[in-house]
Motif scaffolding. Structure first.
Motif, PDB file in Angstrom:
ATOM      1  N   TYR A  22       0.806  -1.220   0.000  1.00 46.45           N
ATOM      2  CA  TYR A  22       0.000   0.000   0.000  1.00 46.45           C
ATOM      3  C   TYR A  22       0.839   1.271   0.000  1.00 46.45           C
ATOM      4  O   TYR A  22       0.348   2.341  -0.347  1.00 46.45           O
ATOM      5  CB  TYR A  22      -0.962  -0.006   1.198  1.00 46.45           C
ATOM      6  CG  TYR A  22      -2.131  -0.927   0.967  1.00 46.45           C
ATOM      7  CD1 TYR A  22      -3.319  -0.452   0.427  1.00 46.45           C
ATOM      8  CD2 TYR A  22      -2.035  -2.285   1.235  1.00 46.45           C
ATOM      9  CE1 TYR A  22      -4.383  -1.307   0.179  1.00 46.45           C
ATOM     10  CE2 TYR A  22      -3.094  -3.143   0.983  1.00 46.45           C
ATOM     11  CZ  TYR A  22      -4.257  -2.652   0.451  1.00 46.45           C
ATOM     12  OH  TYR A  22      -5.308  -3.505   0.194  1.00 46.45           O
ATOM     13  N   LEU A  26       1.060   0.341  -4.765  1.00 43.80           N
ATOM     14  CA  LEU A  26      -0.168   1.009  -5.192  1.00 43.80           C
ATOM     15  C   LEU A  26       0.048   2.518  -5.167  1.00 43.80           C
ATOM     16  O   LEU A  26       0.502   3.073  -4.174  1.00 43.80           O
ATOM     17  CB  LEU A  26      -1.331   0.661  -4.256  1.00 43.80           C
ATOM     18  CG  LEU A  26      -1.736  -0.816  -4.150  1.00 43.80           C
ATOM     19  CD1 LEU A  26      -2.919  -0.948  -3.210  1.00 43.80           C
ATOM     20  CD2 LEU A  26      -2.052  -1.414  -5.501  1.00 43.80           C
ATOM     21  N   THR A  29      -6.227   4.243  -6.566  1.00 41.32           N
ATOM     22  CA  THR A  29      -7.280   3.231  -6.543  1.00 41.32           C
ATOM     23  C   THR A  29      -7.252   2.339  -7.775  1.00 41.32           C
ATOM     24  O   THR A  29      -7.586   1.153  -7.708  1.00 41.32           O
ATOM     25  CB  THR A  29      -8.653   3.921  -6.443  1.00 41.32           C
ATOM     26  OG1 THR A  29      -8.641   4.822  -5.341  1.00 41.32           O
ATOM     27  CG2 THR A  29      -9.766   2.911  -6.237  1.00 41.32           C
ATOM     28  N   LEU A  32      -5.725  -1.387  -7.808  1.00 40.72           N
ATOM     29  CA  LEU A  32      -6.296  -2.553  -7.137  1.00 40.72           C
ATOM     30  C   LEU A  32      -6.805  -3.572  -8.157  1.00 40.72           C
ATOM     31  O   LEU A  32      -7.188  -3.220  -9.272  1.00 40.72           O
ATOM     32  CB  LEU A  32      -7.450  -2.130  -6.219  1.00 40.72           C
ATOM     33  CG  LEU A  32      -7.040  -1.373  -4.954  1.00 40.72           C
ATOM     34  CD1 LEU A  32      -8.272  -0.791  -4.285  1.00 40.72           C
ATOM     35  CD2 LEU A  32      -6.298  -2.281  -3.986  1.00 40.72           C
ATOM     36  N   CYS A  37     -13.070  -1.826  -3.923  1.00 36.47           N
ATOM     37  CA  CYS A  37     -13.111  -0.377  -3.743  1.00 36.47           C
ATOM     38  C   CYS A  37     -14.398   0.249  -4.247  1.00 36.47           C
ATOM     39  O   CYS A  37     -14.626   1.439  -4.097  1.00 36.47           O
ATOM     40  CB  CYS A  37     -11.941   0.268  -4.478  1.00 36.47           C
ATOM     41  SG  CYS A  37     -12.025   0.056  -6.270  1.00 36.47           S
ATOM     42  N   ARG A  62      -6.610   7.986  -3.629  1.00 39.11           N
ATOM     43  CA  ARG A  62      -5.834   6.945  -2.950  1.00 39.11           C
ATOM     44  C   ARG A  62      -6.711   6.135  -1.985  1.00 39.11           C
ATOM     45  O   ARG A  62      -6.242   5.622  -0.983  1.00 39.11           O
ATOM     46  CB  ARG A  62      -4.663   7.570  -2.195  1.00 39.11           C
ATOM     47  CG  ARG A  62      -3.572   8.107  -3.111  1.00 39.11           C
ATOM     48  CD  ARG A  62      -2.557   8.925  -2.326  1.00 39.11           C
ATOM     49  NE  ARG A  62      -1.372   9.226  -3.103  1.00 39.11           N
ATOM     50  CZ  ARG A  62      -1.260  10.238  -3.955  1.00 39.11           C
ATOM     51  NH1 ARG A  62      -2.299  11.044  -4.131  1.00 39.11           N
ATOM     52  NH2 ARG A  62      -0.148  10.452  -4.624  1.00 39.11           N
ATOM     53  N   TYR A  64      -8.616   2.970  -0.752  1.00 42.30           N
ATOM     54  CA  TYR A  64      -8.503   1.518  -0.945  1.00 42.30           C
ATOM     55  C   TYR A  64      -9.490   0.748  -0.074  1.00 42.30           C
ATOM     56  O   TYR A  64      -9.261  -0.400   0.286  1.00 42.30           O
ATOM     57  CB  TYR A  64      -7.072   1.055  -0.609  1.00 42.30           C
ATOM     58  CG  TYR A  64      -6.000   1.776  -1.384  1.00 42.30           C
ATOM     59  CD1 TYR A  64      -6.056   1.880  -2.765  1.00 42.30           C
ATOM     60  CD2 TYR A  64      -4.930   2.370  -0.718  1.00 42.30           C
ATOM     61  CE1 TYR A  64      -5.072   2.551  -3.477  1.00 42.30           C
ATOM     62  CE2 TYR A  64      -3.938   3.034  -1.426  1.00 42.30           C
ATOM     63  CZ  TYR A  64      -4.011   3.124  -2.796  1.00 42.30           C
ATOM     64  OH  TYR A  64      -3.038   3.789  -3.495  1.00 42.30           O
ATOM     65  N   GLU A 210      -4.337  -7.728  -1.502  1.00 40.61           N
ATOM     66  CA  GLU A 210      -5.685  -7.412  -1.964  1.00 40.61           C
ATOM     67  C   GLU A 210      -6.744  -7.733  -0.902  1.00 40.61           C
ATOM     68  O   GLU A 210      -7.928  -7.509  -1.124  1.00 40.61           O
ATOM     69  CB  GLU A 210      -5.992  -8.174  -3.252  1.00 40.61           C
ATOM     70  CG  GLU A 210      -5.187  -7.712  -4.453  1.00 40.61           C
ATOM     71  CD  GLU A 210      -5.633  -6.368  -4.999  1.00 40.61           C
ATOM     72  OE1 GLU A 210      -6.806  -6.007  -4.803  1.00 40.61           O
ATOM     73  OE2 GLU A 210      -4.807  -5.676  -5.625  1.00 40.61           O
TER      74      GLU A 210
END
Length: 364
Positions: A22, A26, A29, A32, A37, A62, A64, A210
């Motif tokens: 994270y 990432l 968004t 993912l 989300c 951002r 998640y 995830e």
């Protein structure tokens, strides 16, 4: 190495993997690989949409989470957000609790904390407050005491698709119980899996990142809640989660839902008996009807028979002033089936939001 040391080592490695996922892998968004989300199809109340519209775009990009963790009746509340990330939910809640309320976000990822703290002054001015009512601290949600979070200090604890990333979920719930006031609530969205994940998939860092690797069986949540002392979890809503092709090839036939539950820490002497509850109205955004969970929705002025636990919750929480209670007439028996299984609800709800192309299009 002792079992205790081994467990701590495994937890530490999981934390490092999640922070790397994270914090470094990432960037927004769109990166993912699931539809977790995605926002619910049913629109949020206007006061929540208005608050969200005032959150800075850099914060929203951002996001998640796997749901919108905003319960009703928040004015002047003290709220703790577990795994606050970029701060999107904290800033929404900051607006809703008002200048006399307070919101604390706790996260373990430096990159996320840097982003969330960057916009404190921006949102203070945007909301018209004289001083900030939100702050962010670094810590692990399995050990809030280490982050100096005191006993019985919060009215509400929220969490948005974070507990599935934690190796010790029972420790998280114990800490929540400790920091909640009597009558306080944990309101949280998370991911639940339909069967125990294979050990091989649990070790897959992408599957963990995830949220799938640590997704609970929903019955385990009920067991943990009972052991710790919470009232039985109340299902609010759920929907199926879909995967993009890359992740689908790895996960196979496992099914997951994003579900929202609410748990309450009731005083030991809470009065629990079937009764008639009448909503008097007055909760901001829900003046005419208050949908409490998947089973009970209260229309202003109408009597509704409620079960023992819900009677205790409404009578010994921040909702008490908005309800009147009356004994049941002799011989009154409710045959209402209470839905607790999020897969059962998702089947009936038929709401699945897909983000098949996670690299090219953001989830809605």
């Amino acid at each position: 190495m002792s079992n205790s040391s081994l467990t701590e080592s495994n937890c530490g490695q999981t934390h490092d993997d999640v922070k790397n996922y994270y914090g470094k892998q990432l960037s927004n968004t769109k990166d993912l690989k699931t539809s977790a989300c995605a926002a619910p199809a049913k629109p949020s109340p206007k006061h929540i949409r208005d608050a969200l519209s005032q959150v800075h775009e850099d914060i929203k990009s951002r996001y998640y989470g796997c749901g919108l963790t905003v319960p009703q009746c928040l004015e002047n509340c003290r709220i703790l957000d577990l795994g606050s990330g970029s701060g999107r939910d904290c800033y929404i809640l900051s607006k809703l609790v008002g200048p006399k309320g307070d919101v604390t976000g706790v996260d373990m990822t430096d990159e996320q904390l840097e982003i969330s703290r960057k916009y404190i002054d921006y949102h203070t001015q945007k909301f018209g407050f004289h001083q900030p009512n939100v702050h962010f601290i670094k810590g692990y949600i399995e050990n809030l005491k280490e982050a100096n979070v005191q006993d019985e200090t919060f009215d509400v604890v929220v969490s948005n698709c974070v507990i599935n990333l934690c190796p010790d979920k029972k420790a998280v719930l114990r800490e929540v119980y400790r920091v909640l006031k009597n009558g306080g609530e944990m309101y949280f969205s998370d991911m639940y899996i339909n069967k125990t994940l294979s050990e091989e998939l649990k070790k897959n860092k992408m599957v963990w990142g995830e949220g799938i690797g640590g997704a609970l069986l929903w019955k385990d949540l009920f067991q943990f809640a009972e052991e710790i002392g919470f009232s039985p979890p109340r299902l609010v809503t759920s929907r199926y989660i879909t995967f993009n092709k890359e992740l689908e090839d790895v996960v196979g036939d496992y099914k997951l839902v994003s579900a929202t539950y609410r748990l309450f820490k009731l005083p030991k002497d809470a009065k629990k008996e079937k009764c008639l509850a009448i909503y008097k109205g007055g909760v901001t955004g829900y003046e005419n009807e208050l949908a409490f969970d998947a089973n009970f929705s209260f229309k202003e002025g109408q009597a509704l028979e409620v079960d023992e636990e819900l009677c205790g919750i409404l009578g010994d929480s921040r909702f008490a002033e908005y309800f009147s209670f009356f004994p049941l007439a002799n011989g009154s028996v409710s045959n209402k089936d209470i839905i607790s299984d999020p897969f059962q609800f998702a089947d009936g709800n038929n709401e699945t939001i897909s983000c098949k192309s996670s690299k090219t299009k953001a989830c809605p």
